[in-house]
Design an enzyme around this catalytic site. Sequence first.
Site, PDB file in Angstrom:
ATOM      1  N   CYS A 105      27.999  -5.069  11.754  1.00  0.00           N
ATOM      2  CA  CYS A 105      27.759  -5.346  13.169  1.00  0.00           C
ATOM      3  C   CYS A 105      29.006  -5.085  14.017  1.00  0.00           C
ATOM      4  CB  CYS A 105      27.321  -6.806  13.338  1.00  0.00           C
ATOM      5  SG  CYS A 105      27.139  -7.296  15.068  1.00  0.00           S
ATOM      6  N   TYR A 154      21.886   2.082  21.593  1.00  0.00           N
ATOM      7  CA  TYR A 154      20.662   1.326  21.335  1.00  0.00           C
ATOM      8  C   TYR A 154      19.591   1.696  22.369  1.00  0.00           C
ATOM      9  CZ  TYR A 154      23.825  -1.436  18.436  1.00  0.00           C
ATOM     10  OH  TYR A 154      24.753  -1.835  17.496  1.00  0.00           O
TER      11      TYR A 154
END
Length: 333
Positions: free
Chosen positions: A67, A196
Site C-alpha cells: 500500500c 485509481y
Amino acid sequence: MTASTEVPNYASPVDLEAHGPYGPGRMDTGKGFNRPAYPFQGRVTADGSSGYRAEPGRYHLYVSWGCPWAQRTAIVRKLKGLERVVTLSYVDDERDSRGWAFRERRGADPVNNFAFLRQAYDATEPGYPGHISVPVLWDRETRKIVSNNFPDITIDLATAFEEWADTSVDLYPLDLRPRIDELNEEIYHSVNNSPYKVAGATNQHDYDEHRQRVVTALERLEERLAGQRFLFGDRITEADVRLWPTLGRFDLAYNPMAGISERSLTDFPHLWAYARDLYQRPAFRETTDFAAFLLLSKGPAPSFLNGGPERLTVEPAQADWDAPHHRERLTQG
C-alpha cells in the site's frame, strides 16, 4: 498475558472462492473510482492537547508492503529516527472480502494478536461497516485507532515526536508549509489518486481524461526537477514522501493495471533519476518490496478496475533502481 507471549493468531489463507474479493460492501465499486472515507482522524500532538500525547512506546503502526499510503508512514518513521518510539508491523500482502489479515509470511500482530485488521476497527467502533484500510495508527493506552487518515499520520510523525526524533530532519518546515500543502494537494489529485481514477473509468472520455492528467503531471514534475534535487530544493520534505511511493509503483503496478501511458517512469530522465536518488536512501529502500507492488498488476483484478474503455496494454517493467543517479551535482553549484 500480553500479545507477545501468546501463540500467534494467524488468519486462514486467502480464499476468494469462499469469501469473494475485497471491496463490495466496504468500498464503492460502482461507476468510476471513489476513494472511500477515512473516518478515524485523531491527531497526535506534542503537548497532548488533541487528546493523544506523543509518547515513546504508546503508538503502533499497522501497514502493508504493497500500500502506497501506508508506505509513506513507514518512510517518515524511519527518516525521523522513530523506530524505537513508534512500533510497526505488516499485514499480509493479499486479502479477500475479510480485509487485511495477519499471516505467517509477514508475521503476527505483535500488539493485540488480532487475526484480522478489522478487529482493530471493531474495537474502535463496534460493527464498523466501512473500508478496512492501512495505515492504521493504534493507541495502546486507549486500545483504539487514533487515525486511519494517511495525510495526518505522516504530518504527526514528522512534527509531534521531536523530543525523541532526529531533529536534523525537518520534513515539514514552518516556512514551507503553505507551499508544501499546495503541492501535496496537486500531487494527490494528479499523481497519487489518478491511477485509481484511470483504472476505475467506465467510458473512453473519462479514461482518456484521467490518464492525460497523470501524464501532464509527470511532465510538470520532470520540468521542476530538472534544476533542483528535490521538490523544494536541496532537502527532502513531506512532498517528496507523498510523491515517491507512486513513482516506485508506476512501472510495476499502476501503468500495467490501468493502462496510463506508453511512457514508463524511465522515459522521464530527471524524474527517474530523482526517484532513484530517494530509493537509494535507507528510509525508502528498506520500506520497499517491489515484489509486493506486482500484486496489483499480476494478482486478481482489483474490484475498482472497470471495463468499457479501450485501454493501453502495458507490461510490468523492471528497472535498475541502483543505477547511479548523479543528482548530488544539483546541490554543489
